[in-house]
Design a protein around this motif. Structure first.
Motif, short mmCIF file in Angstrom:
data_model
loop_
_atom_site.label_atom_id
_atom_site.label_comp_id
_atom_site.label_asym_id
_atom_site.label_seq_id
_atom_site.Cartn_x
_atom_site.Cartn_y
_atom_site.Cartn_z
N VAL A 105 9.13 48.81 -76.65
CA VAL A 105 10.28 49.67 -76.73
C VAL A 105 11.35 49.05 -77.56
CG1 VAL A 105 12.19 50.67 -75.42
CG2 VAL A 105 9.77 51.02 -74.44
N SER A 106 11.85 49.50 -78.27
CA SER A 106 12.71 48.55 -79.07
C SER A 106 14.28 48.95 -78.88
CB SER A 106 12.43 48.82 -80.89
OG SER A 106 11.26 48.18 -80.97
N SER A 107 15.07 48.11 -79.20
CA SER A 107 16.49 48.21 -78.85
C SER A 107 17.42 47.13 -79.57
CB SER A 107 16.78 48.16 -77.32
OG SER A 107 18.46 48.32 -77.05
N THR A 108 18.72 47.23 -79.44
CA THR A 108 19.52 46.13 -79.83
C THR A 108 20.63 45.87 -78.86
OG1 THR A 108 21.15 47.95 -81.05
CG2 THR A 108 19.36 47.14 -82.32
N ASP A 134 17.84 53.50 -74.36
CA ASP A 134 17.76 54.89 -74.50
C ASP A 134 17.34 55.47 -72.81
OD1 ASP A 134 16.59 57.85 -74.68
OD2 ASP A 134 18.30 57.86 -76.14
N GLU A 135 17.94 56.41 -72.36
CA GLU A 135 17.50 57.02 -70.99
C GLU A 135 15.84 57.69 -70.93
OE1 GLU A 135 19.19 60.89 -69.74
OE2 GLU A 135 19.58 61.28 -71.73
N SER A 136 15.38 57.87 -72.43
CA SER A 136 14.10 58.15 -72.43
C SER A 136 13.14 57.03 -72.25
CB SER A 136 13.83 59.00 -73.42
OG SER A 136 14.28 58.18 -74.80
N ASP A 137 13.58 55.75 -72.37
CA ASP A 137 12.66 54.52 -72.54
C ASP A 137 13.01 53.72 -71.09
OD1 ASP A 137 11.51 55.13 -74.92
OD2 ASP A 137 13.28 54.42 -76.00
N ILE A 138 14.12 53.95 -70.47
CA ILE A 138 14.44 53.05 -69.41
C ILE A 138 13.52 53.13 -68.33
CG2 ILE A 138 15.86 54.76 -68.07
CD1 ILE A 138 16.87 51.13 -68.63
N GLY A 139 12.94 54.02 -68.26
CA GLY A 139 11.88 54.07 -66.95
C GLY A 139 10.70 53.30 -67.22
N GLN A 140 10.42 52.65 -68.41
CA GLN A 140 9.42 51.71 -68.84
C GLN A 140 9.84 50.31 -68.60
OE1 GLN A 140 6.75 53.14 -72.28
NE2 GLN A 140 8.65 54.10 -72.64
N ILE A 141 11.07 49.84 -68.47
CA ILE A 141 11.83 48.68 -68.40
C ILE A 141 11.74 48.14 -67.04
CG2 ILE A 141 13.56 47.07 -68.99
CD1 ILE A 141 12.29 48.59 -71.48
N LYS A 142 11.18 47.27 -66.73
CA LYS A 142 11.01 46.36 -65.36
C LYS A 142 11.57 44.92 -65.41
CE LYS A 142 8.57 49.98 -64.36
NZ LYS A 142 9.11 51.41 -63.42
N ASP A 177 12.51 43.58 -78.70
CA ASP A 177 11.36 44.38 -78.42
C ASP A 177 10.84 44.30 -77.20
OD1 ASP A 177 10.98 45.71 -80.82
OD2 ASP A 177 10.00 43.99 -81.61
N PHE A 178 10.90 45.28 -76.13
CA PHE A 178 10.59 45.08 -74.60
C PHE A 178 8.85 45.38 -74.66
CE2 PHE A 178 14.87 46.40 -74.29
CZ PHE A 178 15.26 45.44 -73.47
N LEU A 179 8.01 44.38 -74.09
CA LEU A 179 6.74 44.43 -74.27
C LEU A 179 6.33 45.28 -72.88
CD1 LEU A 179 4.32 43.42 -75.81
CD2 LEU A 179 3.99 41.34 -74.43
N ILE A 180 5.82 46.54 -73.27
CA ILE A 180 5.48 47.49 -72.25
C ILE A 180 3.96 47.18 -72.00
CG2 ILE A 180 5.23 49.71 -71.36
CD1 ILE A 180 8.08 48.70 -72.09
N GLU A 181 3.06 47.09 -72.62
CA GLU A 181 1.62 47.06 -72.57
C GLU A 181 1.08 46.20 -73.83
OE1 GLU A 181 -0.34 50.92 -70.73
OE2 GLU A 181 0.80 51.33 -72.41
N ASP A 182 0.00 45.19 -73.49
CA ASP A 182 -0.52 44.42 -74.38
C ASP A 182 -2.00 44.05 -74.14
OD1 ASP A 182 -0.90 42.60 -76.40
OD2 ASP A 182 -0.14 40.83 -75.20
#
Length: 421
Positions: free
Chosen positions: A48-51, A215-223, A282-287
């Protein structure tokens, strides 16, 4: 006669067009072939990318609670300071005068109190023997009590004057680095209504933080504790790492898009990162590593319905005519069979791709999807068909020459005898 000739000419032209459509394109344009892509092993990440903006963990604005003229500066930009260290000094003349004045007032109040107490001690026996009236003695006692109050007022005024004298020395409230200085020696500062900003001190710059907007569509994946990679424009080829420390619950709407602030801890031992830098995060969600990867382009390819139906029938029968494929009513697509091959709905975690088998027949593989980065998808497990590293799957159809080289990346479509219409 002329009319008949015109009709014959039209028939000849139509016939020529029909012959060209049937045979002309096949001769000039070649045959249809499959576009293929190879299945490879590799690594894949879901990001998930952001600035965001870099800042110190704690930044303190140092001001002045008293007015005066700056007589001495002891620090400048980028100076490292300790808590309590002297940063600047105001002209102390007026503050020293005020302290002396309040000390004199305190001495006077103390003398007045001593005299009032003496009067009380002298008149107490006279009042008790009736030589003076109660009203007269009350005035004497009141004067003594007022002297006590005046002494307290004078002591408070002296304390205030000494405190202002201490405030004439501007000291650092924390350990850190001076990142901003807004004054010079000789400058007058006025603190009548609010404390003016003289310095900005940032806490230990070897530890930074990023305030990233997600973004609100991605915030659920951030921990919390999630690994983060980021870069800054000053060092575009260098990758920095960090971890999610906090997800703030207060939303912020930017251009009708709801965003949440995510705080990322960013170590800065080499001090390359500076406050205010813009970070691409870049938030690393899965690897996952060393897994089979299939190009997402292969998911969009679908053969003609007739061939789809034949593939479906073959896979449902398990190649033995059983009709069930040994799966208790489940079809090989992993979905509802209502409506035939085109009447099912593929589950989101199931993928299907097509390939040409060793008998030059069109075949299909069904697999369970894993991590995807939008370009490639992990093959988590194969349900039907053959998917191995090095094999090729179909991504589309294109025109190829009739005679192809052995090294070509295209495969001719199966001949009519192999099941094509």
């Amino acid at each position: 006669m002329k009319k008949k000739s015109i009709i014959i000419s039209i028939v000849v032209i139509v016939a020529a067009l029909v012959l060209f459509m049937l045979f002309g394109t096949g001769r000039s344009g070649g045959e249809e072939g499959y576009k293929l892509v190879e299945i490879k092993k590799g690594s894949i990440e879901n990001l998930v990318s952001s600035t965001g903006t870099l800042s110190a963990l704690e930044t303190v604005e140092v001001g002045s609670q008293v007015s005066g003229i700056i007589t001495k500066l002891y620090v400048d930009f980028n100076s490292s300071v300790k808590k309590g260290q002297l940063l600047a000094v105001l002209d102390k003349t007026l503050f020293l005068v005020s302290v002396n004045d309040k000390e004199a007032s305190l001495s006077r109040s103390r003398a007045t109190l001593n005299r009032a107490n003496a009067e009380v001690r002298r008149n107490q026996p006279l009042y008790e023997k009736g030589h003076i009236s109660g009203a007269e003695f009350l005035v004497i006692k009141t004067d003594a009590e007022k002297a006590v109050a005046d002494l307290q007022i004078s002591a408070a005024a002296l304390k205030r004057a000494k405190t202002n004298l201490e405030y004439s020395e501007i000291r650092s409230p924390i350990d850190g680095t001076v990142i901003e200085r807004t004054i010079d020696e000789g400058q007058t500062i006025a603190a009548s209504f609010q404390a003016p900003k003289l310095f900005v001190v940032a806490e230990d710059l070897t530890r930074m933080q990023i305030e990233a907007k997600v973004d609100e569509s991605d915030i659920g994946q951030i921990k919390q504790g999630q690994e983060v990679r980021f870069s800054v424009q000053a060092y575009s080829e260098k990758i920095f790492t960090g971890k999610v420390r906090q997800i703030r619950l207060q939303p912020e709407t930017i251009q009708n898009v709801v965003n949440y602030t995510v705080i990322v801890d960013a170590p800065n031992n080499n001090r390359l990162l500076l406050p205010g830098m813009t970070a691409t995060v870049d938030f690393l969600i899965e690897d996952v590593n060393d897994v089979l990867l299939i190009s997402n382009k292969a998911f969009s390819f679908s053969p003609p319905m007739e061939e789809m139906r034949k593939i479906f029938q073959k896979m449902s029968s398990g190649g033995k005519g059983s009709g069930q494929g040994g799966r208790s009513g489940m079809n090989p697509f992993g979905g509802n069979t209502s409506g035939g091959p085109g009447g099912f709905k593929m589950p989101e975690d199931i993928g299907r791709v097509f390939y040409v088998d060793k008998d030059n027949n069109l075949a299909m593989s069904i697999f369970k999807k894993g991590v995807t980065d939008g370009i490639n998808t992990e093959v988590k497990s194969v349900i039907r068909g053959e998917l191995v590293s090095g094999s090729k799957v179909i991504t589309g159809i294109e025109k190829v020459k009739k005679k192809t080289n052995s090294g070509s990346k295209n495969t001719l479509l199966p001949s009519p005898g192999s099941g094509r219409r």
